[in-house]
Design a protein around this motif. Structure first.
Motif, short mmCIF file in Angstrom:
data_model
loop_
_atom_site.label_atom_id
_atom_site.label_comp_id
_atom_site.label_asym_id
_atom_site.label_seq_id
_atom_site.Cartn_x
_atom_site.Cartn_y
_atom_site.Cartn_z
N TRP A 192 0.87 -1.24 0.03
CA TRP A 192 -0.07 0.06 -0.06
C TRP A 192 1.03 1.21 0.09
N THR A 193 0.58 2.09 -0.98
CA THR A 193 1.43 3.31 -0.90
C THR A 193 0.59 4.41 -0.14
N PRO A 194 1.13 4.98 1.37
CA PRO A 194 0.25 5.71 1.81
C PRO A 194 0.32 7.31 1.52
N ARG A 195 0.62 7.51 0.26
CA ARG A 195 0.70 8.98 -0.03
C ARG A 195 0.30 9.14 -1.44
N ALA A 196 -0.63 9.85 -1.81
CA ALA A 196 -1.30 10.15 -3.24
C ALA A 196 -0.99 11.53 -3.43
N CYS A 197 -0.38 11.94 -4.50
CA CYS A 197 0.08 13.36 -4.65
C CYS A 197 0.01 13.94 -5.96
N ALA A 198 -0.97 15.04 -6.20
CA ALA A 198 -1.07 15.52 -7.49
C ALA A 198 -0.46 17.06 -7.40
N SER A 199 0.86 16.98 -8.49
CA SER A 199 1.59 18.19 -8.37
C SER A 199 1.05 18.97 -9.33
N LEU A 200 0.90 20.19 -9.34
CA LEU A 200 0.49 21.06 -10.47
C LEU A 200 1.83 21.80 -10.83
N PRO A 233 -2.85 23.11 -16.67
CA PRO A 233 -1.74 23.04 -15.99
C PRO A 233 -1.33 21.60 -16.09
N VAL A 234 -0.15 21.15 -16.14
CA VAL A 234 0.26 19.70 -16.37
C VAL A 234 -0.07 19.34 -14.63
N VAL A 235 -0.51 18.28 -14.50
CA VAL A 235 -0.92 17.59 -13.23
C VAL A 235 0.18 16.41 -13.23
N TYR A 236 1.05 16.26 -12.30
CA TYR A 236 1.84 14.75 -12.08
C TYR A 236 1.67 14.14 -10.83
N ALA A 237 1.41 12.92 -11.21
CA ALA A 237 1.27 12.08 -9.88
C ALA A 237 2.73 11.70 -9.33
N ASP A 238 3.33 12.38 -8.37
CA ASP A 238 4.39 12.23 -7.94
C ASP A 238 4.69 10.82 -7.22
N GLN A 239 5.59 9.78 -7.59
CA GLN A 239 5.60 8.46 -6.83
C GLN A 239 7.09 8.30 -6.81
N LEU A 240 7.66 9.05 -7.30
CA LEU A 240 9.29 8.73 -7.38
C LEU A 240 9.92 8.34 -5.88
N GLY A 241 9.49 8.92 -4.92
CA GLY A 241 10.15 9.02 -3.54
C GLY A 241 9.64 7.99 -2.78
N LEU A 242 8.57 6.86 -3.42
CA LEU A 242 7.82 5.92 -2.57
C LEU A 242 8.83 4.52 -2.69
N THR A 243 9.89 4.72 -1.80
CA THR A 243 10.77 3.48 -1.67
C THR A 243 10.16 2.34 -0.71
N LYS A 244 10.81 1.13 -0.67
CA LYS A 244 10.03 0.03 -0.08
C LYS A 244 9.68 0.47 1.52
N GLU A 245 10.60 1.09 2.13
CA GLU A 245 10.40 1.22 3.55
C GLU A 245 9.22 2.24 3.91
N LYS A 246 8.83 2.85 2.79
CA LYS A 246 7.74 3.88 3.00
C LYS A 246 6.37 3.07 2.76
N LEU A 247 6.46 1.89 2.22
CA LEU A 247 5.25 1.25 1.82
C LEU A 247 4.61 0.07 3.06
N ILE A 248 3.47 -0.01 2.81
CA ILE A 248 2.81 -1.02 3.86
C ILE A 248 2.47 -2.51 3.04
N SER A 267 7.86 22.84 -9.39
CA SER A 267 8.74 23.43 -10.58
C SER A 267 8.81 22.75 -11.85
N MET A 268 8.96 23.44 -13.02
CA MET A 268 9.18 22.75 -14.14
C MET A 268 10.31 21.86 -14.17
N ALA A 269 11.38 22.25 -13.58
CA ALA A 269 12.90 21.65 -13.59
C ALA A 269 12.42 20.49 -12.80
N ARG A 270 11.72 20.37 -11.63
CA ARG A 270 11.66 19.18 -11.05
C ARG A 270 10.64 18.25 -11.62
N TRP A 271 9.49 18.58 -12.11
CA TRP A 271 8.70 17.52 -13.01
C TRP A 271 9.66 17.04 -14.10
#
Length: 550
Positions: A192-200, A233-248, A267-271
């Motif tokens: 289970w991923t305990p974080r759902a993110c919508a980044s504009l 706006p571009v909406v990005y579902a950011d899951q790059l940082g969901l490493t195994k220790e953060k999952l359930i 930011s555009m650079a981060r996206w």
């Protein structure tokens, strides 16, 4: 005479060109607007941002069991659950405003048809639907379940608990809790991923409609169907940082699952960076990289300060250059040397055995290929050096000064270390749990190598001291390795690796400091004999006689 560039010159030139290419690519990734800097936007059809800075919008977040089609909002009539809905125009689209909400999902507040999907090893999706007055609703989804192919840890036990003599020394054994699945086989497990993110993406660039706009931007711009010259706006579902220790891990005992909803700017650079890294990780997975290797990269990319990460990327390229130069210098030295006088040969064989032990330990610990790969490559080079050095030693007089010093130093070292190694391995066998006798042997020997490995270099230090000379050492190789040890210090903080391997990285610094000190107090004298053994008028036989009298 025609000038022929050296290998080092060619390597540095290739490295410089590669760094320039990477820098140009990175600049394009982090700043795609630079690609249209010279475009006359007044004469070119463009896509303009539909939402200006500070624009207000509303959001709804749904929980659904079916991945929706783009721009199609889920509905409670289809069994979907509305997790959260904002007030009308509650949210602001700018570079700072963000929103977060912590939820606790249980079987009581989630419909049975959705909750049961978790027990059936199926996925659930969080769907963010964003809209504003005068513009269509824009939906983006993200999966809340990640399936990973994992290997369960092997149960460990006291191997000699039933032995008549040693069993009485074993501590009282406690019941061991083993993680599911209980077998050693690979098993597909849902997390289970305990974080759902919508980044504009907070960017208001006017993009040309032609090919000057970078492809990744053109492919992801949500064009307003009613107003063809504008984009949402571009909406990005950011899951790059969901490493195994953060999952359930999902199993039948899960009665409640946390979920943090986040809506905020990016930011555009981060996206661009995240999108490219996700694509790279997807390519690595398709090429057969393990889940652990990919997870280690996720950890490094997201848990490291951006400045430190940029420095690491540059330093890793320098590390690669120094490794290539050191390898070439080492091979060239041993291929061209005609005598082992002044060189400690026996520790080379001991070092080869140590490297094999370390590689076996890293494989036993399921270390990342980023760590295991260079270790295996080092074994191949070391094996070649050992056979070359011993072949040269066999062709020389066996009673040379250096050979006697080498034997004396190695013998003394063995007398000091063998009791320590045997004592520690026996203590580990009796007082610690192990998965098997192989795991005990590899782990115990690796612990000794990590703790005492640096003393394997003391015979060479002893020979340098007795001869008062460092003229025969491959100093070009040492300088490259000396620089790389400090780069390894940086990697030790960034790349995840076994703790003992991390400690050994800093241990190597001490050895090279001693070598550099000896180089400072024993200047390299090119006028010394080929065998580097002091007075040029003194024969090997005389030196050997003196050594025997001592």
């Amino acid at each position: 005479m025609r000038y022929a560039p050296s290998f080092r010159t060619i390597a540095v030139a290739v490295f410089t060109a590669y760094v320039a290419y990477v820098a140009a690519q990175l600049r394009t990734i982090l700043n795609p607007a630079a690609a249209i800097a010279d475009v006359d936007l007044s004469r070119t059809p463009t896509w303009d941002p539909l939402w200006p800075p500070g624009h207000r919008f509303s959001a709804r977040v749904w929980l659904t069991g079916v991945r929706p089609t783009r721009r199609v909002e889920p509905s409670s009539d289809k069994g979907d659950l509305l997790l959260w809905s904002s007030q009308r125009d509650q949210l602001i689209f700018d570079t700072e405003a963000s929103f977060a909400l912590d939820l606790n999902l249980t079987s009581k507040n989630v419909p049975n048809q959705l909750w049961s999907r978790l027990a059936q090893d199926e996925s659930l999706y969080a769907v963010f639907c964003l809209g504003a007055t005068g513009s269509p609703t824009h939906c983006v989804d993200t999966s809340l379940v990640k399936h990973l192919d994992l290997t369960a840890p092997r149960p460990t036990r006291y191997l000699v608990a039933e032995w008549p003599l040693l069993g009485s020394l074993v501590p009282n054994e406690r019941p061991e809790e083993t993680a599911t699945p209980a077998t050693r086989k690979n098993t597909r497990i849902g997390y289970w991923t305990p974080r759902a993110c919508a980044s504009l993406v907070a960017d208001w660039t006017r993009w040309p409609k032609d090919l000057t706009t970078p492809y990744i931007v053109r492919a992801n711009l949500p064009i307003d169907g009613n107003r063809q010259g504008h984009y949402l706006p571009v909406v990005y579902a950011d899951q790059l940082g969901l490493t195994k220790e953060k999952l359930i891990q999902i199993n039948t005992t899960n009665h409640a699952l946390p979920l943090r909803l986040e809506i905020g700017p990016m930011s555009m650079a981060r996206w661009q960076f995240n999108a490219h890294m996700e694509e790279s990780l997807r390519l690595m997975r398709d090429l057969g990289s393990s889940t652990k290797d990919i997870d280690d990269l996720r950890h490094m990319l997201t848990e490291t300060d951006p400045t430190l990460l940029a420095v690491t990327m540059l330093v890793s390229m320098v590390h690669l250059l120094l490794d290539v130069l050191a390898l070439r210098s080492d091979i060239s030295f041993w291929a061209n040397t005609k005598s082992t006088a002044g060189l400690a040969v026996r520790p080379l064989a001991i070092d080869l055995i140590s490297q094999v032990i370390i590689a076996a330990y890293l494989a036993e610990q399921d270390a990342s290929l980023l760590v295991l790969g260079p270790s295996v490559a080092g074994i191949l080079v070391q094996a070649w050096k050992v056979q070359r050095a011993f072949r040269l030693r066999r062709n020389e007089d066996a009673d040379t000064h250096t050979s006697a010093l080498d034997s004396s130093a190695t013998r003394t070292l063995a007398l000091a270390l063998v009791p320590l190694v045997l004592g520690y391995t026996l203590h580990s066998l009796v007082r610690e749990k192990h998965a098997s006798f192989y795991a005990w042997a590899v782990g115990s020997l690796a612990s000794c190598v990590y703790a005492l490995g640096f003393v394997m270099m003391t015979p060479q230090i002893f020979i340098n001291y007795k001869l008062k000379s460092v003229a025969k050492l491959p100093w070009e190789y040492f300088i490259y390795k000396f620089a790389n040890t400090f780069i390894d210090d940086l990697f030790a903080f960034i790349i995840r690796m076994p703790t003992m391997h991390r400690a050994a990285v800093f241990r190597d610094d001490l050895v090279f400091f001693i070598y550099m000190y000896q180089r400072w107090i024993y200047p390299v004298d090119s006028s010394r004999r080929e065998d580097g053994l002091g007075d040029e008028t003194e024969s090997n036989a005389t030196q050997s006689s003196k050594l025997k009298l001592q």
